[in-house]
Motif scaffolding. Structure first.
Motif, PDB file in Angstrom:
ATOM      1  N   ARG A 185       0.208 -58.120 -55.880  1.00  0.00           N
ATOM      2  CA  ARG A 185       0.269 -58.139 -57.345  1.00  0.00           C
ATOM      3  C   ARG A 185       1.037 -59.356 -57.851  1.00  0.00           C
ATOM      4  O   ARG A 185       0.980 -59.682 -59.020  1.00  0.00           O
ATOM      5  CB  ARG A 185       0.941 -56.868 -57.857  1.00  0.00           C
ATOM      6  N   TYR A 186       1.755 -60.004 -56.973  1.00  0.00           N
ATOM      7  CA  TYR A 186       2.548 -61.172 -57.341  1.00  0.00           C
ATOM      8  C   TYR A 186       2.153 -62.339 -56.442  1.00  0.00           C
ATOM      9  O   TYR A 186       2.005 -62.177 -55.243  1.00  0.00           O
ATOM     10  CB  TYR A 186       4.047 -60.902 -57.163  1.00  0.00           C
ATOM     11  N   ALA A 187       1.993 -63.488 -57.046  1.00  0.00           N
ATOM     12  CA  ALA A 187       1.745 -64.722 -56.297  1.00  0.00           C
ATOM     13  C   ALA A 187       2.645 -65.796 -56.886  1.00  0.00           C
ATOM     14  O   ALA A 187       2.754 -65.919 -58.109  1.00  0.00           O
ATOM     15  CB  ALA A 187       0.290 -65.147 -56.397  1.00  0.00           C
ATOM     16  N   VAL A 188       3.317 -66.535 -56.031  1.00  0.00           N
ATOM     17  CA  VAL A 188       4.278 -67.541 -56.481  1.00  0.00           C
ATOM     18  C   VAL A 188       4.075 -68.818 -55.671  1.00  0.00           C
ATOM     19  O   VAL A 188       3.853 -68.762 -54.457  1.00  0.00           O
ATOM     20  CB  VAL A 188       5.734 -67.055 -56.297  1.00  0.00           C
ATOM     21  N   ALA A 189       4.141 -69.936 -56.345  1.00  0.00           N
ATOM     22  CA  ALA A 189       4.131 -71.240 -55.679  1.00  0.00           C
ATOM     23  C   ALA A 189       5.291 -72.055 -56.236  1.00  0.00           C
ATOM     24  O   ALA A 189       5.579 -72.007 -57.432  1.00  0.00           O
ATOM     25  CB  ALA A 189       2.822 -71.975 -55.931  1.00  0.00           C
ATOM     26  N   ILE A 190       5.967 -72.765 -55.357  1.00  0.00           N
ATOM     27  CA  ILE A 190       7.069 -73.627 -55.789  1.00  0.00           C
ATOM     28  C   ILE A 190       6.897 -74.992 -55.132  1.00  0.00           C
ATOM     29  O   ILE A 190       6.563 -75.087 -53.960  1.00  0.00           O
ATOM     30  CB  ILE A 190       8.444 -72.999 -55.451  1.00  0.00           C
ATOM     31  N   VAL A 191       7.072 -76.035 -55.933  1.00  0.00           N
ATOM     32  CA  VAL A 191       7.042 -77.420 -55.454  1.00  0.00           C
ATOM     33  C   VAL A 191       8.327 -78.067 -55.948  1.00  0.00           C
ATOM     34  O   VAL A 191       8.644 -77.995 -57.132  1.00  0.00           O
ATOM     35  CB  VAL A 191       5.819 -78.194 -55.991  1.00  0.00           C
ATOM     36  N   MET A 192       9.056 -78.680 -55.024  1.00  0.00           N
ATOM     37  CA  MET A 192      10.329 -79.277 -55.385  1.00  0.00           C
ATOM     38  C   MET A 192      10.372 -80.737 -54.946  1.00  0.00           C
ATOM     39  O   MET A 192       9.996 -81.057 -53.822  1.00  0.00           O
ATOM     40  CB  MET A 192      11.466 -78.494 -54.719  1.00  0.00           C
ATOM     41  N   GLU A 193      10.825 -81.590 -55.838  1.00  0.00           N
ATOM     42  CA  GLU A 193      10.999 -83.007 -55.513  1.00  0.00           C
ATOM     43  C   GLU A 193      12.385 -83.213 -54.911  1.00  0.00           C
ATOM     44  O   GLU A 193      13.326 -82.473 -55.204  1.00  0.00           O
ATOM     45  CB  GLU A 193      10.884 -83.860 -56.770  1.00  0.00           C
ATOM     46  N   ASN A 194      12.523 -84.248 -54.110  1.00  0.00           N
ATOM     47  CA  ASN A 194      13.808 -84.619 -53.517  1.00  0.00           C
ATOM     48  C   ASN A 194      14.470 -83.453 -52.798  1.00  0.00           C
ATOM     49  O   ASN A 194      15.637 -83.154 -53.013  1.00  0.00           O
ATOM     50  CB  ASN A 194      14.745 -85.197 -54.581  1.00  0.00           C
ATOM     51  N   ALA A 195      13.698 -82.800 -51.949  1.00  0.00           N
ATOM     52  CA  ALA A 195      14.176 -81.632 -51.213  1.00  0.00           C
ATOM     53  C   ALA A 195      14.381 -81.984 -49.748  1.00  0.00           C
ATOM     54  O   ALA A 195      13.919 -83.017 -49.273  1.00  0.00           O
ATOM     55  CB  ALA A 195      13.148 -80.505 -51.337  1.00  0.00           C
ATOM     56  N   VAL A 196      15.069 -81.118 -49.035  1.00  0.00           N
ATOM     57  CA  VAL A 196      15.264 -81.303 -47.608  1.00  0.00           C
ATOM     58  C   VAL A 196      14.018 -80.841 -46.865  1.00  0.00           C
ATOM     59  O   VAL A 196      13.433 -81.577 -46.094  1.00  0.00           O
ATOM     60  CB  VAL A 196      16.515 -80.547 -47.110  1.00  0.00           C
ATOM     61  N   SER A 197      13.609 -79.586 -47.113  1.00  0.00           N
ATOM     62  CA  SER A 197      12.394 -79.033 -46.510  1.00  0.00           C
ATOM     63  C   SER A 197      12.045 -77.744 -47.240  1.00  0.00           C
ATOM     64  O   SER A 197      12.859 -77.206 -47.997  1.00  0.00           O
ATOM     65  CB  SER A 197      12.590 -78.749 -45.026  1.00  0.00           C
ATOM     66  N   GLY A 198      10.837 -77.230 -46.987  1.00  0.00           N
ATOM     67  CA  GLY A 198      10.445 -75.965 -47.605  1.00  0.00           C
ATOM     68  C   GLY A 198      11.346 -74.822 -47.187  1.00  0.00           C
ATOM     69  O   GLY A 198      11.753 -73.996 -47.996  1.00  0.00           O
ATOM     70  N   GLY A 199      11.682 -74.775 -45.899  1.00  0.00           N
ATOM     71  CA  GLY A 199      12.516 -73.694 -45.393  1.00  0.00           C
ATOM     72  C   GLY A 199      13.944 -73.740 -45.894  1.00  0.00           C
ATOM     73  O   GLY A 199      14.564 -72.713 -46.133  1.00  0.00           O
ATOM     74  N   ILE A 200      14.473 -74.927 -46.062  1.00  0.00           N
ATOM     75  CA  ILE A 200      15.875 -75.056 -46.474  1.00  0.00           C
ATOM     76  C   ILE A 200      16.034 -75.066 -47.988  1.00  0.00           C
ATOM     77  O   ILE A 200      16.962 -74.471 -48.529  1.00  0.00           O
ATOM     78  CB  ILE A 200      16.493 -76.326 -45.863  1.00  0.00           C
ATOM     79  N   THR A 201      15.135 -75.711 -48.712  1.00  0.00           N
ATOM     80  CA  THR A 201      15.290 -75.871 -50.158  1.00  0.00           C
ATOM     81  C   THR A 201      14.506 -74.847 -50.960  1.00  0.00           C
ATOM     82  O   THR A 201      15.050 -74.240 -51.879  1.00  0.00           O
ATOM     83  CB  THR A 201      14.860 -77.288 -50.579  1.00  0.00           C
ATOM     84  N   ALA A 202      13.239 -74.627 -50.633  1.00  0.00           N
ATOM     85  CA  ALA A 202      12.382 -73.743 -51.429  1.00  0.00           C
ATOM     86  C   ALA A 202      12.541 -72.267 -51.061  1.00  0.00           C
ATOM     87  O   ALA A 202      12.588 -71.412 -51.939  1.00  0.00           O
ATOM     88  CB  ALA A 202      10.924 -74.163 -51.278  1.00  0.00           C
TER      89      ALA A 202
END
Length: 65
Positions: free
Chosen positions: A17-34
């Motif tokens: 029922r929920y779907a989420v996407a996140i995109v981050m600039e100037n991040a370390v990695s998806g696992g660490i930042t997002a």
């Protein structure tokens, strides 16, 4: 160096029922930042939506980028 990080998720697994996407600039990695931000968001959703029941313990992430 820093890069773009992204991550997507959906919940609950059996009947999403929920779907989420996140995109981050100037991040370390998806696992660490997002991932920590998405985890916090999903904890809030599971707290507010009383029809959801998490299965099993929360997964702790220790990801190095």
């Amino acid at each position: 160096g820093l890069k773009h990080a992204w991550m997507i998720l959906f919940a609950p697994y059996e009947s999403p029922r929920y779907a989420v996407a996140i995109v981050m600039e100037n991040a370390v990695s998806g696992g660490i930042t997002a991932a920590p931000r998405l985890r916090h968001l999903m904890q809030e959703i599971f707290t507010l939506d009383k029809t959801l029941t998490p299965r099993g313990p929360a997964v702790e992430m220790d990801v190095q980028g």
